[in-house]
Design an enzyme around this catalytic site. Structure first.
Site, short mmCIF file in Angstrom:
data_model
loop_
_atom_site.label_atom_id
_atom_site.label_comp_id
_atom_site.label_asym_id
_atom_site.label_seq_id
_atom_site.Cartn_x
_atom_site.Cartn_y
_atom_site.Cartn_z
CG ASP A 197 -2.07 -1.02 1.00
OD1 ASP A 197 -2.53 -1.19 -0.14
OD2 ASP A 197 -2.48 -1.65 2.00
CG ASP B 41 -7.46 -4.55 -2.73
OD1 ASP B 41 -7.77 -5.71 -3.08
OD2 ASP B 41 -8.02 -3.97 -1.78
#
Length: 388
Positions: free
Chosen positions: A104, A165
């Site tokens: 992330d 993601d």
């Protein structure tokens, strides 16, 4: 009927009132945070009569979305208050450039520093942060698997976990690779995307959430699953489907590889066919009552992705579907925050446990979609094709 008439709204008019509401709401949010630049809004919770932002520290995966939204607001409005606030919150995330414990770092650093570079000005400090962060993310790449690891320690030799993601984090590698002429970073992102297309594409165009590989052989260990974010092993998590549409469209923007455009279209076809008439899906396509609640995060991400897909393909139906999403959200009070709330959209109950709550990425991608309706795309999209 109402939804059919909404679909006929001209793209240039769709969301005009909603866009103004964003600008008014976030001017108040910036003022309310009173210079607390280490607090990053992540989700809204009910506090008294209204839903207010609950903030997290800079380690949360969504930390880049708030400064990223402020950079967008600064670009659209020319308001120096938004620009200064964006710079202040962005500065608090610089330490993320050395973070190797999560994929992330892409969301965090490119959402903040990347938007600052692209939307307001070419700050060389920002460039150096982005490039260093890309090299940190690259440490999570495995030549054996051909992907970057989403979850788990770099040294985990038992499981190599990757989630859909992660497609969005590839932009960090692509941008840094192109800016510094580093073909290794670009090759990593291309390999990751191709493996995603291979393992995450179901026959009907839907997607699982998680695939787990053997770190030593690169082989898939178990069938890919819709959980933990989705409802069940073989269900389709709506936001995961949105990540696929957006991520492969973004891959085409940077690489111009036709395969990625085809992937994006396949995922988009499932979204359009499987979603209800207003194109705002349930949080999981297999969800049933009492869990059958709408998900504006998936809708916002998809709307933004479809608007870019319309440019790359020249197919107006993608613009029309995106416009339908925006118009439907704008017309449905159950999908919008109420007056006095600190967000603009609502209906992210799966993530924050209330019909009226939302998460920061929902507002980020909806405002991005509203900007794209006006033709405000990132570099490389092809500004010669206008959607207005």
């Amino acid at each position: 009927m109402l939804l059919r008439s909404l679909a006929l709204v001209a793209a240039g008019a769709a969301g005009a009132d909603l866009k103004a509401r964003f600008e008014q709401t976030y001017a108040k949010v910036v003022a309310s945070l009173a210079g607390n630049f280490s607090a990053f809004p992540s989700k809204t919770t009910q506090q008294g009569a209204h839903f207010q932002w609950e903030s997290s520290d800079d380690t949360i995966w969504t930390a880049g979305f708030f400064p990223g939204l402020l950079w967008q607001l600064a670009s659209s409005t020319g308001d120096s208050v938004f620009e200064q606030a964006a710079a202040n919150w962005t500065a608090q995330l610089e330490q993320a450039k050395t973070r190797t414990t999560t994929h992330d770092v892409g969301f965090v650093v490119f959402g903040s520093f990347g938007n600052g570079w692209q939307l307001v000005g070419h700050n060389e400090t920002y460039k150096s942060v982005i490039v260093e962060a890309a090299h940190s993310l690259a440490l999570r790449y495995s030549d054996k698997v051909g992907m970057t690891r989403s979850w788990g320690d770099i040294g985990d030799n038992q499981h190599f976990r990757v989630i859909i993601d992660n497609m969005l984090n590839l932009e960090l590698l692509l941008w840094a690779g192109q800016e510094t002429h580093n073909s290794t970073l670009i090759d990593m992102s291309v390999s990751h995307a191709r493996k995603t297309a291979k393992y995450w594409t179901r026959a009907d165009g839907s997607t699982p959430h998680l695939c787990v590989f053997d770190p030593t052989t690169g082989a898939l260990q178990t069938p890919c699953t819709g959980t933990p974010q989705g409802l069940a092993a073989n269900s389709t998590w709506a936001r995961g489907q949105a990540w696929a549409i957006y991520g492969f469209t973004m891959m085409y923007r940077y690489t111009r590889e036709a395969e990625f455009l085809a992937n994006a279209e396949k995922f988009a076809e499932f979204y359009v066919k499987a979603s209800p008439e207003d194109q705002v899906p349930l949080w999981d396509y297999d969800a049933k009552a009492p869990q059958a609640f709408k998900d504006t995060s998936a809708a916002a991400i998809t709307a933004s992705g479809l608007l870019e897909l319309a440019v790359h393909t020249g197919k107006s139906q993608y613009k029309d579907e995106a416009t339908k999403i925006i118009a439907a959200i704008e017309a449905d009070p159950t999908l919008l925050a109420q007056d006095g709330d600190q967000a603009v959209l609502a209906a992210n109950r799966h993530d924050c446990d209330a019909d009226g709550c939302t998460i920061i990425e929902t507002d980020y991608y909806m405002y991005e979609a509203l900007r794209r309706v006006e033709g405000q795309f990132p570099p490389g999209v092809g500004s010669e094709i206008q959607l207005v």
